[in-house]
Design an enzyme around this catalytic site. Sequence first.
Site, PDB file in Angstrom:
ATOM      1  N   ARG A 156      -0.812 -10.867  -8.397  1.00  0.00           N
ATOM      2  CA  ARG A 156      -0.297 -11.468  -9.638  1.00  0.00           C
ATOM      3  C   ARG A 156       0.552 -12.716  -9.367  1.00  0.00           C
ATOM      4  NH1 ARG A 156      -0.530  -5.783 -11.567  1.00  0.00           N
ATOM      5  NH2 ARG A 156      -2.111  -5.815 -13.192  1.00  0.00           N
ATOM      6  N   HIS A 201      -2.798  -7.269   1.875  1.00  0.00           N
ATOM      7  CA  HIS A 201      -3.944  -6.356   1.991  1.00  0.00           C
ATOM      8  C   HIS A 201      -4.462  -6.324   3.430  1.00  0.00           C
ATOM      9  CE1 HIS A 201      -4.491  -7.463  -2.402  1.00  0.00           C
ATOM     10  NE2 HIS A 201      -4.517  -6.147  -2.456  1.00  0.00           N
ATOM     11  N   HIS A 215      -5.012 -10.714  -0.200  1.00  0.00           N
ATOM     12  CA  HIS A 215      -4.069 -11.631   0.427  1.00  0.00           C
ATOM     13  C   HIS A 215      -3.613 -11.000   1.749  1.00  0.00           C
ATOM     14  CE1 HIS A 215      -1.186  -8.792  -1.158  1.00  0.00           C
ATOM     15  NE2 HIS A 215      -1.550  -9.060  -2.397  1.00  0.00           N
ATOM     16  N   MET A 231      -8.017  -3.624  -5.365  1.00  0.00           N
ATOM     17  CA  MET A 231      -8.681  -4.187  -6.551  1.00  0.00           C
ATOM     18  C   MET A 231      -9.117  -5.625  -6.261  1.00  0.00           C
ATOM     19  SD  MET A 231      -6.895  -2.455  -9.836  1.00  0.00           S
ATOM     20  CE  MET A 231      -5.492  -3.534  -9.948  1.00  0.00           C
TER      21      MET A 231
HETATM   22  O1  PAF Z   1      -2.806  -0.657  -5.626  1.00  0.00           O
HETATM   23  C1  PAF Z   1      -3.922  -0.955  -6.100  1.00  0.00           C
HETATM   24  O2  PAF Z   1      -4.498  -2.024  -5.837  1.00  0.00           O
HETATM   25  C2  PAF Z   1      -4.593  -0.003  -7.070  1.00  0.00           C
HETATM   26  O3  PAF Z   1      -3.649   0.643  -7.872  1.00  0.00           O
HETATM   27  C3  PAF Z   1      -5.527   1.012  -6.367  1.00  0.00           C
HETATM   28  C4  PAF Z   1      -4.735   1.934  -5.448  1.00  0.00           C
HETATM   29  C5  PAF Z   1      -6.591   0.269  -5.583  1.00  0.00           C
HETATM   30  C6  PAF Z   1      -6.226   1.894  -7.418  1.00  0.00           C
HETATM   31  O4  PAF Z   1      -7.001   1.136  -8.302  1.00  0.00           O
END
Ligand code: PAF
EC number: 6.3.2.1
Length: 279
Positions: free
Chosen positions: A184, A33, A30, A26
């Site tokens: 967050r 990811h 950071h 989403m």
């Molecule tokens: O983990 C996330 O960032 C979200 O839940 C995902 C898997 C991208 C689905 O919107």
Amino acid sequence: MKIISCIEELRDHLRGQLRTAFVPTMGNLHDGHLSLMRLARKHGDPVVASIFVNRLQFGPNEDFDKYPRTFQADVEKLEKEGVYILFAPTEKDLYPEPQEFRVQPPNDLGNTLEGEFRPGFFSGVTTIVLKLFSCVQPSVAVFGKKDYQQLMIVRNMSKQFALPTEIIAAETFRAEDGLALSSRNMYLSSEERAEAPALFQSLNAVANEVRSGHLDIFELERQAMADLGKRGWKPDYISIRKRANLQPPSAGDMAQGEKLVVLAAAKLGATRLIDNLEI
Ligand code: PAF
């Protein structure tokens, strides 16, 4: 890196690819990811990432509108990781008409823990993940263990729908003081940020008690929640569950050394953090 928002154009670019590795996000990327992108690269080629803040998984009183959107910075980070395509659809691209069909995870897995405190969350997550899988058609997709229940639900969905996508789990990426990285975390004030590692410390304390033979899990959970409460947290749950199905272990399970995980969600000020630790 190609940035694509249209589903048809994405499919044109990926036609014929047999080992696409996919990382859905989403945004507000950071180091956690980025570690998923690196793991994806080990398991496939090309690597496709997506950025889409999925309205379906936010409750009416949650932070959809203020969820951090940092597209330009995200693009720069993904380019450095050698991502081939960033799929960044608008809501219109993904939902040209309202998404009326929904995936419904089973109650025992979807309505416990996070599902209990965020009704509809896992239906929203699985619906978008299925749709993104349909757009990207990956042979592998990487999900972080930080969202342990999400990982398990997506894995079960992929298996039950016989999707041709293998789900790969990535270890949780932590700051030096133990705090799991999360978009967050940026909501935390500096005092809250200093307090935030207490959540992981509390999970470690519970895990150590279990490892040293303490079998009364309700007492351990109660104590851990009370301790966090005394430090100013508002815990939703600290819960010891079976890794296999996220159900509470019976006394027999405990005696037989069933594999466990302890999961927690707690609010620090206005910010809700989650974390977990395999025991
Ligand atoms: O983990 C996330 O960032 C979200 O839940 C995902 C898997 C991208 C689905 O919107």
